[in-house]
Design a protein around this motif. Structure first.
Motif, short mmCIF file in Angstrom:
data_model
loop_
_atom_site.label_atom_id
_atom_site.label_comp_id
_atom_site.label_asym_id
_atom_site.label_seq_id
_atom_site.Cartn_x
_atom_site.Cartn_y
_atom_site.Cartn_z
N TRP A 20 -14.12 -18.71 -14.12
CA TRP A 20 -14.04 -17.26 -14.11
C TRP A 20 -12.95 -16.82 -15.07
O TRP A 20 -11.87 -17.39 -15.13
N ALA A 22 -11.05 -13.29 -16.97
CA ALA A 22 -10.83 -11.85 -17.10
C ALA A 22 -10.16 -11.60 -18.45
O ALA A 22 -9.23 -12.31 -18.83
N VAL A 41 -18.38 -11.66 -23.37
CA VAL A 41 -18.38 -11.25 -21.96
C VAL A 41 -19.77 -11.40 -21.35
O VAL A 41 -19.92 -11.92 -20.24
N ARG A 42 -20.79 -10.97 -22.07
CA ARG A 42 -22.15 -11.11 -21.56
C ARG A 42 -22.58 -12.58 -21.45
O ARG A 42 -23.18 -12.99 -20.46
N CYS A 46 -17.85 -12.75 -18.04
CA CYS A 46 -16.42 -12.46 -17.85
C CYS A 46 -16.22 -11.04 -17.34
O CYS A 46 -17.08 -10.18 -17.49
N ASP A 47 -15.07 -10.80 -16.76
CA ASP A 47 -14.65 -9.47 -16.37
C ASP A 47 -13.87 -8.88 -17.54
O ASP A 47 -12.93 -9.51 -18.03
N LEU A 48 -14.25 -7.69 -17.99
CA LEU A 48 -13.61 -7.08 -19.15
C LEU A 48 -12.95 -5.76 -18.76
O LEU A 48 -13.57 -4.90 -18.14
N THR A 49 -11.68 -5.62 -19.13
CA THR A 49 -10.96 -4.36 -19.01
C THR A 49 -10.57 -3.94 -20.42
O THR A 49 -10.00 -4.72 -21.17
N TRP A 70 -3.32 -4.89 -14.69
CA TRP A 70 -4.37 -5.86 -14.97
C TRP A 70 -4.03 -7.21 -14.33
O TRP A 70 -4.90 -7.85 -13.73
N LYS A 73 -4.50 -7.12 -10.56
CA LYS A 73 -5.93 -7.13 -10.21
C LYS A 73 -6.53 -8.52 -10.38
O LYS A 73 -7.40 -8.93 -9.61
N ASN A 74 -6.08 -9.27 -11.37
CA ASN A 74 -6.78 -10.50 -11.75
C ASN A 74 -6.08 -11.80 -11.40
O ASN A 74 -6.65 -12.87 -11.63
#
Length: 75
Positions: A20, A22, A41-42, A46-49, A70, A73-74
């Motif tokens: 995983w 981010a 990301v696709r 992944c998680d993207l900010t 950030w 959160k991650n």
């Protein structure tokens, strides 16, 4: 980037990310395009900010608060 490292990367592409991830991306990044980040990301889920007003290093005035939130959160 050194030539030998570049050759290694080309010969050993990432096929399975397997962890995983981010990403915090600066919306004003002048070193890496948003399209490349979105593709990564696709592909690897992944998680993207996106910090719209941040640059590549995310180290300008005001970025500290963004990075702290950030991280909270991650991590």
């Amino acid at each position: 980037m050194r030539w030998d490292y570049y050759q290694y990367v080309k010969e050993h592409p990432i096929c399975d990310w397997g962890i995983w991830t981010a990403i915090l991306y600066g919306g004003k990044d002048n070193m890496q395009s948003a399209e490349v980040i979105q593709k990564f990301v696709r592909k690897y889920l992944c998680d993207l900010t996106i910090s719209q007003d941040s640059e590549h290093a995310v180290m300008e005035d005001g970025d500290r608060n963004i990075v702290e939130k950030w991280l909270e959160k991650n991590i």
